[in-house]
Design a protein around this motif. Structure first.
Motif, PDB file in Angstrom:
ATOM      1  N   ALA A 195      -7.889  -5.929  -1.937  1.00 26.87           N
ATOM      2  CA  ALA A 195      -7.289  -5.660  -2.712  1.00 26.87           C
ATOM      3  C   ALA A 195      -7.664  -6.092  -4.315  1.00 26.87           C
ATOM      4  O   ALA A 195      -8.421  -7.124  -4.316  1.00 26.87           O
ATOM      5  CB  ALA A 195      -5.408  -6.646  -3.012  1.00 26.87           C
ATOM      6  N   ALA A 208       0.813  -7.554   0.616  1.00 28.26           N
ATOM      7  CA  ALA A 208       0.010  -8.352   0.235  1.00 28.26           C
ATOM      8  C   ALA A 208       0.867  -9.599  -0.832  1.00 28.26           C
ATOM      9  O   ALA A 208       1.505  -8.417  -1.714  1.00 28.26           O
ATOM     10  CB  ALA A 208      -0.739  -8.159  -0.974  1.00 28.26           C
ATOM     11  N   SER A 228       1.240  -1.287  -0.546  1.00 30.06           N
ATOM     12  CA  SER A 228       0.070  -0.124  -0.863  1.00 30.06           C
ATOM     13  C   SER A 228       0.814   1.058  -0.248  1.00 30.06           C
ATOM     14  O   SER A 228       2.013   1.353   1.021  1.00 30.06           O
ATOM     15  CB  SER A 228      -0.959  -0.453   1.469  1.00 30.06           C
ATOM     16  N   ILE A 270      -3.168  -3.404  -4.621  1.00 34.04           N
ATOM     17  CA  ILE A 270      -3.513  -2.898  -3.115  1.00 34.04           C
ATOM     18  C   ILE A 270      -4.638  -1.625  -3.555  1.00 34.04           C
ATOM     19  O   ILE A 270      -4.198  -0.433  -3.899  1.00 34.04           O
ATOM     20  CB  ILE A 270      -3.044  -2.969  -1.649  1.00 34.04           C
ATOM     21  N   MET A 308      -2.590 -10.953   3.269  1.00 29.21           N
ATOM     22  CA  MET A 308      -3.016 -10.115   3.076  1.00 29.21           C
ATOM     23  C   MET A 308      -1.840 -10.056   4.980  1.00 29.21           C
ATOM     24  O   MET A 308      -2.532 -10.632   5.536  1.00 29.21           O
ATOM     25  CB  MET A 308      -3.736  -8.737   2.986  1.00 29.21           C
ATOM     26  N   PRO A 314      -8.528  -4.266   4.723  1.00 28.62           N
ATOM     27  CA  PRO A 314      -7.684  -3.632   3.677  1.00 28.62           C
ATOM     28  C   PRO A 314      -8.672  -4.367   2.413  1.00 28.62           C
ATOM     29  O   PRO A 314      -9.049  -5.435   2.612  1.00 28.62           O
ATOM     30  CB  PRO A 314      -6.180  -4.271   3.443  1.00 28.62           C
TER      31      PRO A 314
END
Length: 486
Positions: free
Chosen positions: A252, A207, A200, A242, A216, A250
């Protein structure tokens, strides 16, 4: 004196300010010539501070940081004009980041002028190009010191404002905190080779995709890294990104052959797009959308396209392109609003208008196909498989300048004042090792270049201690880039 003459009525000062806030800088200048009272209103600090924020100048500042925001606005616009002129004329400073002897460049990534590179020797290095101090240290791994030269190749590297991540050919993953030191804060192991890696830009979220699993990772409140989510997919993952600004959980997006998955931490893997026999060739995401290239195959050939999906509604918003060649790169996150830039194997760079689903501009750029591309509000920087980096003024449909190296351009990233490019070789074997190191490096080992177009940035001091050399600094060279790269 609190009332302001407004034609045939008297208005309170606060109400006059609220009216003037809808004016731009030119209209404020005209209003300042009406009368002394209007001049006081048109030069109010609140109005010029708001203009600075709207145009992106000093976004982290508060109104109390400066005493004259009109002067600050003028200085920012003058600096912006100087940067644009330097970009167009190739005036600035350039540096070639130091290579590692007897090692080939494997992958490069950068964030806000900080560059990370991985090599076939297993080494990972970080440079802070904002300081123009390029004697950067190595990021240490935890392999045994009694086995020199036996470390596996570095497959992928990623970096953001605080973390650096490297994935190795043997399935290991190292995570470093750039603010604390050169040793990894976490080490994770997969059973198989890592096919894709994502980090990120804003948060501490990593990830990875290995075999048919996507994992993740993020630190807990106590600072211990742990698995936040784990997904099982049907095919090997090709691309992984991401989604920014997703809050607590989170998110993705992963592509695996002709499948596109939406991976939410609190949910199982969900199929975002699937058409049998039409593999995905590139991927990029923004906070609300995902864009990916699709290769058209089969009896009914529809042309290769770029599909834009809404991540919230999970439906297709646009089908763009219809090109003969494969789309090799797409940049949605860094593009201006309602625009997107893409590169194709048919040698063309395209700007797509997301409002009309049409191609706003098409440029014939690279003979062997486009491998990397990025744009802002007036220029495009593209990289090709033949090693050429080109800078375009797309409003004039004109190429401003270009530089060439031997290997394909695998990474490029620019801001308003700097440009990072990386030429990564196809082969990971160094030939003719008896030649001079510098010559052999240029021919076989890959290159990383850093360009700086703002002279006042050359002495900027970085806040990342791991990227600073322990001692002296390297000299700065400022000159016309056109002389160095004719």
């Amino acid at each position: 004196m609190d009332d302001v003459p407004f034609f045939d009525i008297q208005l309170p000062y606060e109400l006059a300010i609220n009216i003037f806030q809808y004016l731009d800088r030119k209209e404020l200048g005209r209003c300042a010539q009406v009368s002394k009272t209007w001049k006081v209103i048109a030069e109010d600090e609140v109005l010029w501070y708001r203009l600075c924020q709207q145009e992106g100048h000093l976004p982290e500042s508060s109104i109390s940081d400066y005493s004259c925001w009109k002067l600050i606005f003028q200085e920012c616009r003058a600096k912006e004009h100087m940067l644009r002129t330097n970009w167009k004329n190739r005036k600035g400073a350039v540096s070639e980041l130091e290579h590692i002897p007897d090692a080939v460049l494997c992958d490069v990534h950068s964030h806000d002028g900080v560059v990370v590179a991985g090599y076939t020797s297993g080494d990972v290095r970080v440079w802070d190009t904002r300081t123009w101090d390029y004697t950067a240290p190595f990021l240490e791994s935890e392999y045994e010191e009694d086995e020199p030269g036996m470390q596996p190749y570095v497959s992928f590297v990623r970096i953001n404002s605080s973390l650096a991540v490297a994935a190795y050919e043997d399935g290991f993953l190292n995570i470093w905190d750039l603010r604390t030191g050169k040793y990894p804060v976490h080490r994770f192991e997969h059973d198989a080779r890592i096919q894709a890696l994502a980090l990120s830009r804003e948060d501490a979220i990593v990830a990875t995709a290995s075999a048919f699993d996507v994992v993740m990772l993020r630190p807990s409140e106590e600072g211990y890294w742990q698995i936040t989510a784990e997904f099982e997919v049907q095919k090997l993952v090709d691309y992984l990104e991401i989604v920014p600004d997703t809050g607590r959980y989170p998110v993705a997006v992963a592509t695996a052959g002709d499948l596109v998955y939406l991976l939410k931490a609190e949910d199982s893997a969900r199929t975002l797009h699937y058409v049998y026999g039409q593999p995905v060739t590139c991927l990029d995401v923004s906070a609300s959308q995902a864009a990916f290239g699709v290769k058209s195959l089969g009896w009914v050939y529809e042309g290769n396209k770029i599909l834009v999906y809404s991540l919230e509604a999970e439906r297709c918003l646009s089908k763009l392109g219809n090109a003969l060649g494969d789309f090799t790169c797409v940049n949605l996150r860094d593009s201006p609003p309602n625009l997107m830039v893409s590169g194709n194997m048919d040698r063309r760079v395209r700007i797509h208008d997301l409002r009309t689903d049409k191609i706003a501009l098409s440029l014939s750029a690279h003979q062997l196909g486009v491998s990397a591309v990025q744009m802002d509000d007036w220029k495009i920087v593209s990289g090709g498989e033949e090693g050429l980096v080109s800078v375009w003024d797309y409003r004039m449909s004109q190429k401003l300048w270009e530089v060439h190296s031997r290997h394909p351009v695998r990474h490029l990233s620019f801001t308003s004042h700097s440009l990072i490019t990386a030429n990564v070789p196809y082969e990971r074997v160094v030939r003719n090792t008896d030649l001079d190191n510098f010559t052999a490096h240029r021919r076989h080992r890959g290159l990383i270049h850093a360009y700086e177009f703002a002279v006042d940035r050359l002495a900027f001091q970085s806040a990342l201690p791991v990227c600073r050399a322990a001692g002296d600094t390297a000299p700065t060279y400022s000159y016309d880039l056109a002389l160095a790269f004719p």
